[in-house]
Motif scaffolding. Structure first.
Motif, short mmCIF file in Angstrom:
data_model
loop_
_atom_site.label_atom_id
_atom_site.label_comp_id
_atom_site.label_asym_id
_atom_site.label_seq_id
_atom_site.Cartn_x
_atom_site.Cartn_y
_atom_site.Cartn_z
N LEU A 234 0.79 -1.23 0.00
CA LEU A 234 0.00 0.00 0.00
C LEU A 234 0.83 1.28 0.00
O LEU A 234 0.32 2.33 -0.43
CB LEU A 234 -0.97 -0.01 1.18
N PRO A 235 2.10 1.28 0.44
CA PRO A 235 2.86 2.52 0.31
C PRO A 235 2.92 3.05 -1.12
O PRO A 235 2.96 4.27 -1.33
CB PRO A 235 4.25 2.13 0.82
N HIS A 236 2.92 2.19 -2.10
CA HIS A 236 3.04 2.66 -3.48
C HIS A 236 1.82 3.47 -3.93
O HIS A 236 1.92 4.28 -4.86
CB HIS A 236 3.26 1.47 -4.42
N SER A 237 0.68 3.25 -3.31
CA SER A 237 -0.53 4.00 -3.70
C SER A 237 -0.84 5.15 -2.74
O SER A 237 -1.80 5.88 -2.95
CB SER A 237 -1.74 3.05 -3.76
N TYR A 238 -0.01 5.33 -1.72
CA TYR A 238 -0.34 6.29 -0.67
C TYR A 238 -0.53 7.72 -1.19
O TYR A 238 -1.52 8.38 -0.89
CB TYR A 238 0.75 6.29 0.42
N LYS A 239 0.40 8.21 -2.01
CA LYS A 239 0.30 9.60 -2.45
C LYS A 239 -0.95 9.82 -3.29
O LYS A 239 -1.59 10.88 -3.22
CB LYS A 239 1.55 10.00 -3.24
N ARG A 240 -1.33 8.81 -4.06
CA ARG A 240 -2.49 8.95 -4.94
C ARG A 240 -3.81 8.94 -4.16
O ARG A 240 -4.77 9.60 -4.53
CB ARG A 240 -2.48 7.81 -5.96
N HIS A 279 11.05 -3.82 -2.48
CA HIS A 279 10.03 -3.63 -3.53
C HIS A 279 10.22 -2.34 -4.32
O HIS A 279 9.42 -2.04 -5.21
CB HIS A 279 8.63 -3.64 -2.90
N GLY A 280 11.24 -1.57 -4.02
CA GLY A 280 11.49 -0.34 -4.72
C GLY A 280 10.81 0.85 -4.08
O GLY A 280 9.72 0.72 -3.51
N ALA A 281 11.45 2.00 -4.18
CA ALA A 281 10.86 3.24 -3.68
C ALA A 281 9.93 3.81 -4.74
O ALA A 281 10.01 3.47 -5.92
CB ALA A 281 11.95 4.24 -3.34
N SER A 282 9.03 4.68 -4.29
CA SER A 282 8.05 5.30 -5.19
C SER A 282 7.65 6.64 -4.62
O SER A 282 8.02 6.99 -3.48
CB SER A 282 6.82 4.40 -5.34
N ASP A 283 6.88 7.40 -5.38
CA ASP A 283 6.35 8.66 -4.86
C ASP A 283 5.54 8.41 -3.59
O ASP A 283 5.59 9.19 -2.64
CB ASP A 283 5.47 9.34 -5.90
N GLY A 284 4.79 7.30 -3.60
CA GLY A 284 3.95 7.00 -2.44
C GLY A 284 4.76 6.70 -1.19
O GLY A 284 4.48 7.21 -0.11
N SER A 285 5.79 5.85 -1.32
CA SER A 285 6.60 5.53 -0.14
C SER A 285 7.38 6.75 0.32
O SER A 285 7.57 6.96 1.53
CB SER A 285 7.52 4.35 -0.44
N TYR A 286 7.84 7.58 -0.63
CA TYR A 286 8.51 8.82 -0.24
C TYR A 286 7.57 9.72 0.57
O TYR A 286 7.98 10.36 1.53
CB TYR A 286 9.01 9.59 -1.47
N TRP A 287 6.30 9.75 0.16
CA TRP A 287 5.37 10.66 0.82
C TRP A 287 5.09 10.23 2.26
O TRP A 287 4.75 11.06 3.09
CB TRP A 287 4.07 10.79 0.03
N LEU A 288 5.25 8.98 2.59
CA LEU A 288 5.11 8.56 3.99
C LEU A 288 6.26 9.12 4.83
O LEU A 288 6.05 9.56 5.97
CB LEU A 288 5.06 7.03 4.07
N TRP A 289 7.48 9.09 4.29
CA TRP A 289 8.61 9.75 4.95
C TRP A 289 8.33 11.24 5.10
O TRP A 289 8.58 11.84 6.15
CB TRP A 289 9.87 9.49 4.15
N PHE A 290 7.80 11.85 4.04
CA PHE A 290 7.45 13.26 4.02
C PHE A 290 6.49 13.59 5.18
O PHE A 290 6.67 14.57 5.91
CB PHE A 290 6.80 13.55 2.67
N GLU A 291 5.46 12.74 5.36
CA GLU A 291 4.48 12.99 6.43
C GLU A 291 5.09 12.80 7.81
O GLU A 291 4.78 13.53 8.76
CB GLU A 291 3.27 12.06 6.26
N LEU A 292 5.97 11.82 7.96
CA LEU A 292 6.64 11.63 9.25
C LEU A 292 7.55 12.81 9.56
O LEU A 292 7.70 13.19 10.74
CB LEU A 292 7.43 10.32 9.24
N LEU A 293 8.16 13.41 8.52
CA LEU A 293 8.96 14.61 8.76
C LEU A 293 8.09 15.78 9.20
O LEU A 293 8.50 16.61 10.02
CB LEU A 293 9.73 15.00 7.49
N TRP A 294 6.87 15.90 8.64
CA TRP A 294 5.94 16.93 9.11
C TRP A 294 5.70 16.76 10.62
O TRP A 294 5.66 17.74 11.38
CB TRP A 294 4.61 16.81 8.37
#
Length: 359
Positions: A234-240, A279-294
């Motif tokens: 599900l991280p891969h679909s998170y940003k969408r 499984h590879g990084a994606s915009d979605g998995s990056y955005w979870l890091w982004f939210e944790l940084l917030w």
């Protein structure tokens, strides 16, 4: 023989617990783990219930899980329904302790609690562990924190900063002191039962149906949810999907467990990084890091601004709009006349949860 009180606050877990590690390595021969809960009818200075029905139920589940886990390690959790400034000095006197170890929380209410314990003569050692990154490891002193999130994030990423690896849960705990008064032990079980109370009615439409067994408030449920979220990709679909409003899978739903501390942010990120490695990084998995940084950024704002963060006018020199008692009351009573706002307030009251976008 020496005894240390370990005070659980917003860290209701045994994995990745630097404060507990500090207590365990202090040289004490006995450990008294304790949590202090507000009375069910306690109100804030603004007239609200300090802890609502849903949060009480979710926290009770977290404490039950913690109690079971700690009992298996030979030292059950003591649960008090009294202010820390009252309960902890009394307990310390009863068991001959002088030291309290606990999580460091930068918010003003929590800082006042620690000051009261020190004023009562206790030595209080606070350990920071509520963020991914330690404030001392930032590219600048926290008092020079960027005033906007984007430059904060960019400088963190440019510096290549990453959090330390999460700590494993302890394999054993020192025994409790033999002199804990029976009245405290008896009250502990009754307090937990009273905290849970009558469970709120479940609503099948809830985006976070925590009354279902798999989503209870405990540490084991938090870790199981994190595992299944990653295992299903599900991280891969998170940003969408993160801006959706209804359903369980559109967002990570890590926040309820992060809020009580049943899940460590470092644990969540460590497992996310392992997912990306496999499984590879994606915009979605990056955005979870982004939210944790917030989340980190807001905690560091507490350190930078202290109580000023809670002023009615905010951090600016003057209040932008005056308070309107009638409109505020209408908002609380779900009578704003704005359909989306009123629907959000009804969902919050009925389920205890609200999506990021509705918030």
């Amino acid at each position: 023989m020496s005894t240390v009180l370990f005070w659980f606050r917003n860290d209701l877990r045994l994995h990745d617990q630097p404060a507990l590690r500090a207590a365990l390595t202090s040289g004490a021969t006995h450990l008294l783990p304790v949590v202090c809960l507000p009375a069910p009818d306690e109100r804030t200075p603004w007239g609200f219930a300090r802890v609502g029905t849903h949060r009480r139920a979710f926290t009770a589940a977290a404490l039950r899980g913690l109690q079971v886990h700690m009992s298996a390690l030979g030292n059950p959790l003591l649960i008090c329904q009294a202010p820390p400034a009252t309960a902890l000095p009394q307990l310390a006197r009863a068991v001959g302790a002088t030291t309290v170890v606990c999580e460091d929380i930068a918010a003003p209410y929590e800082q006042v609690e620690v000051a009261a314990l020190r004023a009562a003569g206790l030595q209080v050692r606070t350990v920071w562990h509520s963020s991914l990154l330690h404030p001392l490891h930032l590219p600048w002193p926290v008092q020079r924190l960027p005033a906007v999130f984007t430059p904060f994030r960019q400088q963190i990423e440019q510096a290549g900063l990453q959090p330390a690896a999460p700590l494993p849960p302890p394999a054993a705990l020192p025994p409790a002191p033999p002199c804990v008064p029976n009245a405290w032990l008896d009250d502990s079980a009754q307090t937990l039962a009273a905290l849970a109370g009558t469970p709120p009615a479940a609503d099948a439409r809830s985006a976070f149906p925590y009354l279902q067994g798999a989503l209870h408030g405990g540490e084991q449920a938090a870790l199981a949810h994190l595992h299944q979220y990653l295992a299903r990709g599900l991280p891969h679909s998170y940003k969408r999907t993160r801006n959706d409003l209804l359903g369980l899978d559109y967002s990570s739903k890590w926040s309820p467990w992060l809020a009580t501390g049943a899940l460590s942010p470092r644990q969540a990120l460590a497992q996310l990084r392992q997912f990306e490695a496999e499984h590879g990084a994606s915009d979605g998995s990056y955005w979870l890091w982004f939210e944790l940084l917030w989340r980190d950024y807001f905690r560091f704002l507490h350190l930078q601004h202290g109580p000023a963060l809670y002023r009615a006018r905010g951090l600016g020199p003057a209040r932008a709009t005056p308070h309107d008692d009638q409109r505020f009351a209408a908002w609380c009573a779900v009578r704003t006349g704005q359909p989306l706002v009123d629907a959000a307030m009804r969902e919050l009251a009925a389920t205890g949860y609200l999506s990021n976008r509705l918030r």
